[in-house]
Design a protein around this motif. Structure first.
Motif, PDB file in Angstrom:
ATOM      1  N   ILE A  58      31.581  39.765  42.447  1.00  0.00           N
ATOM      2  CA  ILE A  58      31.403  41.076  43.056  1.00  0.00           C
ATOM      3  C   ILE A  58      30.077  41.646  42.578  1.00  0.00           C
ATOM      4  N   SER A  59      29.715  42.802  43.099  1.00  0.00           N
ATOM      5  CA  SER A  59      28.458  43.427  42.708  1.00  0.00           C
ATOM      6  C   SER A  59      28.649  44.254  41.445  1.00  0.00           C
ATOM      7  N   PRO A  60      27.563  44.510  40.689  1.00  0.00           N
ATOM      8  CA  PRO A  60      27.665  45.395  39.514  1.00  0.00           C
ATOM      9  C   PRO A  60      28.199  46.786  39.864  1.00  0.00           C
ATOM     10  N   ARG A  61      27.889  47.258  41.063  1.00  0.00           N
ATOM     11  CA  ARG A  61      28.392  48.577  41.483  1.00  0.00           C
ATOM     12  C   ARG A  61      29.908  48.536  41.613  1.00  0.00           C
ATOM     13  N   THR A  62      30.451  47.438  42.166  1.00  0.00           N
ATOM     14  CA  THR A  62      31.902  47.313  42.296  1.00  0.00           C
ATOM     15  C   THR A  62      32.558  47.221  40.928  1.00  0.00           C
ATOM     16  N   VAL A  63      31.883  46.556  39.977  1.00  0.00           N
ATOM     17  CA  VAL A  63      32.405  46.495  38.612  1.00  0.00           C
ATOM     18  C   VAL A  63      32.548  47.900  38.046  1.00  0.00           C
ATOM     19  N   ARG A  64      31.548  48.740  38.247  1.00  0.00           N
ATOM     20  CA  ARG A  64      31.592  50.106  37.716  1.00  0.00           C
ATOM     21  C   ARG A  64      32.749  50.894  38.342  1.00  0.00           C
TER      22      ARG A  64
ATOM     23  N   TYR B 152      43.616  52.759  30.732  1.00  0.00           N
ATOM     24  CA  TYR B 152      43.006  51.731  29.884  1.00  0.00           C
ATOM     25  C   TYR B 152      41.696  52.258  29.318  1.00  0.00           C
ATOM     26  N   PRO B 153      41.526  52.272  27.979  1.00  0.00           N
ATOM     27  CA  PRO B 153      40.317  52.846  27.364  1.00  0.00           C
ATOM     28  C   PRO B 153      39.131  51.881  27.429  1.00  0.00           C
ATOM     29  N   VAL B 154      38.510  51.789  28.581  1.00  0.00           N
ATOM     30  CA  VAL B 154      37.337  50.937  28.759  1.00  0.00           C
ATOM     31  C   VAL B 154      36.095  51.769  28.478  1.00  0.00           C
ATOM     32  N   VAL B 155      35.292  51.344  27.520  1.00  0.00           N
ATOM     33  CA  VAL B 155      34.087  52.090  27.159  1.00  0.00           C
ATOM     34  C   VAL B 155      32.860  51.272  27.528  1.00  0.00           C
TER      35      VAL B 155
ATOM     36  N   ARG C 268      38.565  52.861  37.824  1.00  0.00           N
ATOM     37  CA  ARG C 268      39.978  52.814  38.233  1.00  0.00           C
ATOM     38  C   ARG C 268      40.867  52.453  37.041  1.00  0.00           C
ATOM     39  N   LEU C 269      40.398  51.506  36.201  1.00  0.00           N
ATOM     40  CA  LEU C 269      41.182  51.142  35.012  1.00  0.00           C
ATOM     41  C   LEU C 269      41.305  52.325  34.061  1.00  0.00           C
ATOM     42  N   ARG C 270      40.244  53.095  33.933  1.00  0.00           N
ATOM     43  CA  ARG C 270      40.302  54.280  33.073  1.00  0.00           C
ATOM     44  C   ARG C 270      41.319  55.282  33.591  1.00  0.00           C
ATOM     45  N   GLU C 271      41.379  55.446  34.922  1.00  0.00           N
ATOM     46  CA  GLU C 271      42.350  56.356  35.512  1.00  0.00           C
ATOM     47  C   GLU C 271      43.783  55.903  35.250  1.00  0.00           C
TER      48      GLU C 271
ATOM     49  N   MET D 155      35.967  38.592  49.163  1.00  0.00           N
ATOM     50  CA  MET D 155      36.228  39.386  47.959  1.00  0.00           C
ATOM     51  C   MET D 155      37.733  39.622  47.829  1.00  0.00           C
ATOM     52  N   PRO D 156      38.322  39.414  46.660  1.00  0.00           N
ATOM     53  CA  PRO D 156      39.758  39.635  46.508  1.00  0.00           C
ATOM     54  C   PRO D 156      40.101  41.098  46.694  1.00  0.00           C
ATOM     55  N   LYS D 157      41.396  41.361  46.993  1.00  0.00           N
ATOM     56  CA  LYS D 157      41.855  42.728  47.150  1.00  0.00           C
ATOM     57  C   LYS D 157      41.688  43.499  45.838  1.00  0.00           C
ATOM     58  N   THR D 158      41.646  44.834  45.997  1.00  0.00           N
ATOM     59  CA  THR D 158      41.372  45.678  44.827  1.00  0.00           C
ATOM     60  C   THR D 158      42.381  45.449  43.704  1.00  0.00           C
ATOM     61  N   SER D 159      43.684  45.384  44.016  1.00  0.00           N
ATOM     62  CA  SER D 159      44.697  45.226  42.978  1.00  0.00           C
ATOM     63  C   SER D 159      44.540  43.915  42.234  1.00  0.00           C
ATOM     64  N   ALA D 160      44.319  42.825  42.974  1.00  0.00           N
ATOM     65  CA  ALA D 160      44.134  41.522  42.325  1.00  0.00           C
ATOM     66  C   ALA D 160      42.860  41.508  41.504  1.00  0.00           C
ATOM     67  N   ARG D 161      41.816  42.197  42.024  1.00  0.00           N
ATOM     68  CA  ARG D 161      40.539  42.235  41.310  1.00  0.00           C
ATOM     69  C   ARG D 161      40.663  43.013  40.007  1.00  0.00           C
ATOM     70  N   LEU D 162      41.444  44.103  40.031  1.00  0.00           N
ATOM     71  CA  LEU D 162      41.649  44.887  38.818  1.00  0.00           C
ATOM     72  C   LEU D 162      42.385  44.082  37.751  1.00  0.00           C
ATOM     73  N   LEU D 163      43.377  43.317  38.185  1.00  0.00           N
ATOM     74  CA  LEU D 163      44.097  42.477  37.235  1.00  0.00           C
ATOM     75  C   LEU D 163      43.176  41.431  36.624  1.00  0.00           C
ATOM     76  N   SER D 164      42.318  40.841  37.440  1.00  0.00           N
ATOM     77  CA  SER D 164      41.373  39.846  36.933  1.00  0.00           C
ATOM     78  C   SER D 164      40.382  40.482  35.966  1.00  0.00           C
ATOM     79  N   LEU D 165      39.908  41.675  36.301  1.00  0.00           N
ATOM     80  CA  LEU D 165      38.978  42.382  35.419  1.00  0.00           C
ATOM     81  C   LEU D 165      39.643  42.712  34.085  1.00  0.00           C
ATOM     82  N   LEU D 166      40.879  43.211  34.140  1.00  0.00           N
ATOM     83  CA  LEU D 166      41.589  43.553  32.910  1.00  0.00           C
ATOM     84  C   LEU D 166      41.831  42.318  32.050  1.00  0.00           C
TER      85      LEU D 166
END
Length: 331
Positions: free
Chosen positions: A32-38, A49-52, A43-46, A1-12
């Motif tokens: 990743i798992s759906p739980r990790t996505v949530r 980023y307005p993710v709804v 984290r992006l909201r914090e 699994m990629p590191k959290t920072s790299a994963r956040l960039l990929s998600l964004l």
């Protein structure tokens, strides 16, 4: 699994690529798992980023527009594309040169040092062909109004400044049209629309349009002749019926190498027949125009067809012969 920072960039980056993402699909794309996505969405909201969350059978997420602009994410290709687009904006015919320069400076400030350096090394000088008079610029507000009417599918009411026929007293009734596409061609902007008063397709120059408010009722879009806007606009400027092809097309045998002819032929078809002969299929807006286009190669040629091209060559030959005779010039 990629590191959290790299994963956040990929998600964004994924959230910016399309409007709605099912949660399961995001988890699959990021491995990743759906739980990790949530958790990553939280984290992006914090970070601002307005993710709804979106409701529905799949359940998913959407990156909404916010009141404040959070840090922007650009990969290398996007950074280069943005720098190129903003630097050539002044050559598009829209009055956006100063705004584009300010936008590039603003975006540059929020880029990482690596991308900022890459953008700084990309300096473009757009050279336009010389013109006898400056090309008219279109107000950005007009482009926004026209595009909004296209997207809303609402009848557009506007004043149109036709050359040689000005509305001096301002009493002429406004034009009414169903706007279908806003296009740019050769440094000018055009509105492709169905003219309700003339009951025909028209291409209106955007720099001559002054929109009126409010717009008219909504409409159901018609099918463009030719099937798509590129074919339609190309055909209109070539003088055809909307098929996109030239109204006149002919074939000749030129006493020139194919390589020499190809360099000066934009949309013709060149076939090599020997070291110093080639076949050329070319189009033009008229038979005389086509004959003149073939003549500019300054070589002997044979007309293969059709007969109209041969007649046009004979007509031009007589005209040029008469023009060369002494005393035939008109005062």
């Amino acid at each position: 699994m990629p590191k959290t920072s790299a994963r956040l960039l990929s998600l964004l980056s994924l959230l910016q690529a399309r409007r709605d993402w099912p949660g399961a699909l995001l988890a699959q794309r990021l491995d990743i798992s759906p739980r990790t996505v949530r958790r990553d969405v939280d984290r992006l909201r914090e970070l601002g980023y307005p993710v709804v969350a979106t409701k529905g059978p799949d359940g998913g997420y959407r990156l909404d527009a916010g009141a404040e602009l959070p840090p922007l994410l650009f990969d290398d290709e996007q950074a280069v594309a943005l720098a190129v687009a903003l630097q050539v904006a002044a050559t598009t015919g829209a009055d956006l040169g100063e705004a584009a320069a300010r936008a590039l400076a603003t975006v540059r400030q929020v880029m990482p040092a690596r991308l900022r350096h890459r953008v700084d090394t990309l300096r473009i000088t757009a050279v336009e062909p010389p013109a006898t008079r400056p090309e008219p610029q279109v107000d950005g507000a007009v482009l926004v109004a026209l595009s909004a009417a296209v997207q809303a599918r609402e009848v557009l009411r506007f004043d149109y400044a036709s050359p040689g026929d000005p509305d001096v007293d301002g009493t002429r009734p406004p034009r009414r049209a169903q706007p279908h596409h806003l296009v740019t061609r050769g440094g000018r902007w055009y509105l492709v629309a169905w003219d309700l008063d003339r009951e025909d397709w028209r291409t209106f120059r955007a720099d001559r349009i002054t929109p009126r408010v409010p717009t008219g009722p909504r409409f159901t879009p018609r099918d463009l002749p030719g099937g798509d806007v590129a074919t339609f606009v190309t055909g209109r400027f070539r003088g055809s019926d909307g098929s996109g092809d030239w109204p006149c097309r002919g074939e000749v045998i030129l006493d020139l190498p194919a390589a020499a002819v190809s360099r000066h032929t934009r949309d013709g078809v060149v076939e090599e027949l020997g070291p110093d002969r080639c076949r050329l299929v070319l189009g033009s807006w008229s038979w005389s125009g086509l004959a003149a286009a073939v003549g500019r190669f300054d070589a002997d040629f044979e007309v293969v067809g059709p007969a109209e091209l041969g007649d046009a060559c004979a007509h031009l030959a007589r005209r040029y012969a008469d023009a060369a005779l002494p005393g035939r010039r008109r005062g």
